[in-house]
Design an enzyme around this catalytic site. Structure first.
Site, PDB file in Angstrom:
ATOM      1  N   LYS A  22       0.858  -1.201   0.000  1.00 10.69           N
ATOM      2  CA  LYS A  22       0.000   0.000   0.000  1.00 10.69           C
ATOM      3  C   LYS A  22       0.890   1.245   0.000  1.00 10.69           C
ATOM      4  O   LYS A  22       0.664   2.183  -0.779  1.00 10.69           O
ATOM      5  CB  LYS A  22      -0.875   0.016   1.244  1.00 10.69           C
ATOM      6  N   ASN A  23       1.900   1.245   0.863  1.00 13.61           N
ATOM      7  CA  ASN A  23       2.681   2.466   1.080  1.00 13.61           C
ATOM      8  C   ASN A  23       3.706   2.746  -0.011  1.00 13.61           C
ATOM      9  O   ASN A  23       4.391   3.769   0.028  1.00 13.61           O
ATOM     10  CB  ASN A  23       3.326   2.432   2.459  1.00 13.61           C
ATOM     11  N   ARG A  94      -4.508  10.545   3.953  1.00  9.39           N
ATOM     12  CA  ARG A  94      -3.421  11.509   4.166  1.00  9.39           C
ATOM     13  C   ARG A  94      -2.430  11.514   3.013  1.00  9.39           C
ATOM     14  O   ARG A  94      -1.920  12.571   2.620  1.00  9.39           O
ATOM     15  CB  ARG A  94      -2.745  11.117   5.469  1.00  9.39           C
ATOM     16  N   CYS A 118      -5.200  12.306  12.910  1.00 11.21           N
ATOM     17  CA  CYS A 118      -5.258  10.850  12.811  1.00 11.21           C
ATOM     18  C   CYS A 118      -5.748  10.370  14.169  1.00 11.21           C
ATOM     19  O   CYS A 118      -5.727  11.112  15.144  1.00 11.21           O
ATOM     20  CB  CYS A 118      -3.850  10.344  12.514  1.00 11.21           C
ATOM     21  N   ARG A 123      -0.585  14.606  12.916  1.00  7.34           N
ATOM     22  CA  ARG A 123       0.469  14.150  11.992  1.00  7.34           C
ATOM     23  C   ARG A 123       0.781  15.335  11.088  1.00  7.34           C
ATOM     24  O   ARG A 123       0.192  15.523  10.050  1.00  7.34           O
ATOM     25  CB  ARG A 123       0.003  12.916  11.223  1.00  7.34           C
ATOM     26  N   VAL A 125       2.517  18.252   8.635  1.00 10.23           N
ATOM     27  CA  VAL A 125       3.138  18.232   7.295  1.00 10.23           C
ATOM     28  C   VAL A 125       4.090  19.417   7.143  1.00 10.23           C
ATOM     29  O   VAL A 125       4.411  19.842   6.035  1.00 10.23           O
ATOM     30  CB  VAL A 125       2.075  18.251   6.172  1.00 10.23           C
ATOM     31  N   LEU A 127       7.239  19.589   7.521  1.00  8.73           N
ATOM     32  CA  LEU A 127       8.481  19.282   6.788  1.00  8.73           C
ATOM     33  C   LEU A 127       8.238  19.298   5.274  1.00  8.73           C
ATOM     34  O   LEU A 127       9.089  19.733   4.500  1.00  8.73           O
ATOM     35  CB  LEU A 127       9.024  17.916   7.217  1.00  8.73           C
ATOM     36  N   ASP A 316       4.521   0.336  12.167  1.00  5.90           N
ATOM     37  CA  ASP A 316       3.270  -0.248  11.666  1.00  5.90           C
ATOM     38  C   ASP A 316       3.083  -1.700  12.100  1.00  5.90           C
ATOM     39  O   ASP A 316       2.065  -2.306  11.774  1.00  5.90           O
ATOM     40  CB  ASP A 316       3.223  -0.172  10.137  1.00  5.90           C
ATOM     41  N   ILE A 338       8.086   6.784  17.245  1.00 13.79           N
ATOM     42  CA  ILE A 338       7.688   7.584  16.078  1.00 13.79           C
ATOM     43  C   ILE A 338       6.363   8.287  16.322  1.00 13.79           C
ATOM     44  O   ILE A 338       6.208   9.482  16.066  1.00 13.79           O
ATOM     45  CB  ILE A 338       7.664   6.693  14.819  1.00 13.79           C
ATOM     46  N   ARG A 408      -8.656  -0.391   4.550  1.00 13.99           N
ATOM     47  CA  ARG A 408      -7.726   0.564   3.946  1.00 13.99           C
ATOM     48  C   ARG A 408      -6.394  -0.101   3.634  1.00 13.99           C
ATOM     49  O   ARG A 408      -5.664   0.354   2.760  1.00 13.99           O
ATOM     50  CB  ARG A 408      -7.476   1.734   4.909  1.00 13.99           C
TER      51      ARG A 408
HETATM   52  C1  EPZ Z   1       4.220   6.788   6.531  1.00 10.62           C
HETATM   53  O1  EPZ Z   1       3.450   7.827   7.093  1.00 10.62           O
HETATM   54  C2  EPZ Z   1       3.294   5.584   6.438  1.00 10.62           C
HETATM   55  N1  EPZ Z   1       2.148   5.918   5.575  1.00 10.62           N
HETATM   56  C3  EPZ Z   1       2.795   5.200   7.826  1.00 10.62           C
HETATM   57  O2  EPZ Z   1       2.048   3.991   7.673  1.00 10.62           O
HETATM   58  C4  EPZ Z   1       3.997   4.894   8.717  1.00 10.62           C
HETATM   59  O3  EPZ Z   1       3.536   4.631  10.021  1.00 10.62           O
HETATM   60  C5  EPZ Z   1       4.936   6.109   8.732  1.00 10.62           C
HETATM   61  O4  EPZ Z   1       5.325   6.444   7.387  1.00 10.62           O
HETATM   62  C6  EPZ Z   1       6.202   5.846   9.543  1.00 10.62           C
HETATM   63  O5  EPZ Z   1       6.891   4.760   8.997  1.00 10.62           O
HETATM   64  C7  EPZ Z   1       2.298   5.868   4.243  1.00 10.62           C
HETATM   65  O6  EPZ Z   1       3.363   5.555   3.732  1.00 10.62           O
HETATM   66  C8  EPZ Z   1       1.086   6.203   3.419  1.00 10.62           C
HETATM   67  P1  EPZ Z   1       6.342  10.148   8.556  1.00 10.62           P
HETATM   68  P2  EPZ Z   1       4.044   9.352   7.094  1.00 10.62           P
HETATM   69  O7  EPZ Z   1       6.180  11.452   7.850  1.00 10.62           O
HETATM   70  O8  EPZ Z   1       4.825   9.583   5.856  1.00 10.62           O
HETATM   71  C9  EPZ Z   1       6.804  13.401  11.957  1.00 10.62           C
HETATM   72  C10 EPZ Z   1       0.154   2.613   7.819  1.00 10.62           C
HETATM   73  O9  EPZ Z   1      -0.303   2.036   8.821  1.00 10.62           O
HETATM   74  N2  EPZ Z   1       6.556  14.399  10.916  1.00 10.62           N
HETATM   75  O10 EPZ Z   1       7.522   9.277   8.228  1.00 10.62           O
HETATM   76  O11 EPZ Z   1       2.924  10.265   7.398  1.00 10.62           O
HETATM   77  C11 EPZ Z   1       5.575  12.573  12.288  1.00 10.62           C
HETATM   78  O12 EPZ Z   1       4.762  13.243  13.224  1.00 10.62           O
HETATM   79  C12 EPZ Z   1       0.631   4.042   7.936  1.00 10.62           C
HETATM   80  O13 EPZ Z   1       0.293   2.089   6.689  1.00 10.62           O
HETATM   81  C13 EPZ Z   1       6.694  15.751  11.219  1.00 10.62           C
HETATM   82  O14 EPZ Z   1       7.010  16.129  12.345  1.00 10.62           O
HETATM   83  O15 EPZ Z   1       5.022   9.281   8.342  1.00 10.62           O
HETATM   84  C14 EPZ Z   1       6.184  11.310  12.844  1.00 10.62           C
HETATM   85  O16 EPZ Z   1       6.493  11.500  14.204  1.00 10.62           O
HETATM   86  C15 EPZ Z   1       0.314   4.633   9.303  1.00 10.62           C
HETATM   87  N3  EPZ Z   1       6.477  16.672  10.243  1.00 10.62           N
HETATM   88  C16 EPZ Z   1       7.500  11.160  12.065  1.00 10.62           C
HETATM   89  O17 EPZ Z   1       7.738  12.442  11.457  1.00 10.62           O
HETATM   90  C17 EPZ Z   1       6.135  16.307   8.955  1.00 10.62           C
HETATM   91  O18 EPZ Z   1       5.969  17.198   8.095  1.00 10.62           O
HETATM   92  C18 EPZ Z   1       7.450  10.125  10.946  1.00 10.62           C
HETATM   93  O19 EPZ Z   1       6.302  10.426  10.142  1.00 10.62           O
HETATM   94  C19 EPZ Z   1       6.013  14.920   8.669  1.00 10.62           C
HETATM   95  C20 EPZ Z   1       6.238  13.990   9.651  1.00 10.62           C
END
Ligand code: EPZ
Length: 444
Positions: A22-23, A94, A118, A123, A125, A127, A316, A338, A408
């Site tokens: 999926k991801n 998202r 969430c 969560r 964005v 960055l 995950d 995380i 999902r």
């Molecule tokens: C991806 O989410 C995955 N989703 C998530 O899987 C997974 O849990 C996550 O990566 C971590 O591995 C998809 O790929 C669609 P991140 P993402 O940005 O990209 C912080 C599932 O169950 N952060 O790597 O949203 C954030 O709060 C889903 O399949 C910021 O601070 O995760 C977190 O603490 C759930 N600012 C850390 O980074 C930002 O702008 C990692 O989040 C972005 C993120």
């Protein structure tokens, strides 16, 4: 609304198929807009998130056909003419926020709704937004939308160090940078396989990228990208989920086979702790004919885990690991680094008899739990699968409500499990009837 009804007490036997990731499918779909022509993505899972994102691409003007029987997705991106991703779709999923980078990369402008929160907390964005600004985009926020524009329709490129490392932000910045005028650099980039496979697809389209899978990625912008056909990788989280389930619900001494995936993308941390439980596995290949065989142990040893970015233990899989720990002969700790609040499954599992003590960003899980079936509520994708797993080893019947969360991320789960010896079925239910009773049971 649908629920899954599980009658506990049957062993998991035989084999299960692992679907496409999926991801990785979602960023591949975003990348298909950059080629400007038609492409076919294969091994795309039939999931709600995929159909939602297909609609997001259609809103931007692309023609998208998905065949759930062949798991093939065809995208004709030649007619992309509307650089928007609306709130009603982004709030559902998202990853629609990837349209920020894809539209900036394709047409030099984007108006994308901010994603909602969430079930386990905010969560952000930030960055993603800071990164595209560093790459030269002008960005403003207006009525919940991010409005980004590249000067003269094309980003100059730039350099951005992210903290913390973010999968989504790395993907979005790659989408924005590959067609920039100049070069770009992403520091502290995510190294997850989802990012690497997606980056390889961009390179197959003609993008110039170095450093995928390392913490520094260098991109040299190109004028044109070609649309190419691409095979999606297997879902490493679905694979990890079934490995954990086989270890805890297989018959001791038996072997359970998982087809269509290898363990390469799970990372050393997961492979090591999995074997420390006493379960073992062999893995053959990584393509369509690959498989993993799980040797079910006589007894499961408790092993503590701490989630971390790849190649650490995947966040995950932490809910699934918690259920395994309840079936071991001792005590162990699950630490979440995380998403500190990713524990919405704990109160629901407690209703089935899980013995656990929650702390700050961690949970101590006590083994020897004789879980009992109950009516439980899904709260998010990975929490919901942990409830199904608990129902499989529990005594009696478990009704897992609101399985739209599960749909999902797990394709045909009840059929795959039924074919592997589990007594599980999908039923419709009226939330007005089933869920208020839950409210009465919840502590006042
Ligand atoms: C991806 O989410 C995955 N989703 C998530 O899987 C997974 O849990 C996550 O990566 C971590 O591995 C998809 O790929 C669609 P991140 P993402 O940005 O990209 C912080 C599932 O169950 N952060 O790597 O949203 C954030 O709060 C889903 O399949 C910021 O601070 O995760 C977190 O603490 C759930 N600012 C850390 O980074 C930002 O702008 C990692 O989040 C972005 C993120």
């Amino acid at each position: 609304m649908d629920k899954l009804v599980v009658e506990g007490g049957n062993y998991l036997r035989g084999s299960l198929p692992v679907g496409g990731s999926k991801n990785t499918a979602l960023p591949l779909m975003a990348a298909s807009l950059l080629g400007g022509g038609s492409c076919t993505l294969t091994n795309i899972p039939n999931l709600k998130d995929v159909t939602t994102f297909a609609h997001v691409l259609r809103v931007a003007g692309a023609k998208v056909q998905f065949d759930p029987d062949t798991n093939e997705l065809d995208v004709d991106a030649s007619t992309v003419d509307y650089p928007e991703a609306p709130y009603d779709l982004v709030k559902k999923m998202r990853a629609s926020f990837y349209m920020l980078g894809a539209l900036l990369g394709r047409v030099g402008k984007a108006r994308v709704s901010m994603p909602g929160g969430c079930s386990w907390g905010p969560r952000p964005v930030d960055l993603h937004i800071k990164g595209v600004k560093e790459f030269g985009a002008s960005v403003e926020l207006d009525q919940g939308y991010v409005i980004a524009e590249a000067p003269n329709g094309r980003l100059p490129g730039g350099s951005f160090k992210m903290e913390p490392s973010s999968v989504g932000a790395t993907i979005n910045l790659l989408l924005a940078a590959v067609r920039a005028k100049g070069g770009s650099r992403i520091e502290n980039a995510a190294q997850e396989p989802d990012v690497v496979v997606f980056g390889e697809a961009l390179k197959a389209m003609g993008a110039k990228i170095e450093g995928l899978g390392t913490e520094t990625i260098e991109i040299e912008g190109v004028d044109v990208l070609d649309s190419v056909d691409f095979r999606n990788s297997a879902d490493r989280i679905e694979l990890g989920t079934y490995m954990i389930l086989a270890a805890m619900a297989g018959e001791p001494g038996d072997t359970v086979r998982l087809n269509g995936a290898g363990t390469k993308f799970l990372g050393n941390a997961f492979r090591d702790v999995f074997r420390e439980t006493g379960a073992d596995f062999t893995s053959e290949g990584e393509g369509a004919d690959s498989y993993v065989e799980i040797a079910v142990p006589d007894e499961l040893k408790p092993v503590s885990i701490t989630t971390a970015p790849y190649p650490g233990f995947p966040t995950d899989l932490q809910a699934q690991w918690t259920v395994l720990l309840s079936q071991t002969r001792g005590e162990a700790t699950v630490k979440e680094t995380i998403y500190k609040d990713r524990f919405r499954h704990i109160p629901e599992l407690r209703r089935m008899g899980l013995m656990a003590l929650q702390g700050d960003g961690q949970v101590d899980v006590y083994g020897n739990a004789e879980l009992k079936g109950a009516t439980v509520m899904s709260t998010d994708l990975r929490a919901s699968v942990s409830l199904v797993m608990a129902g499989i080893v529990a005594e009696g019947r478990t009704d897992v409500l609101r399985v739209y969360h599960l749909d999902r991320g797990y394709e045909e789960l009840e059929h795959k499990l039924s074919d592997a010896g589990i007594d599980i079925r999908r039923e419709e239910y009226d939330p007005q009837e089933a869920e208020p009773q839950r409210a009465a049971e919840l502590p006042t």
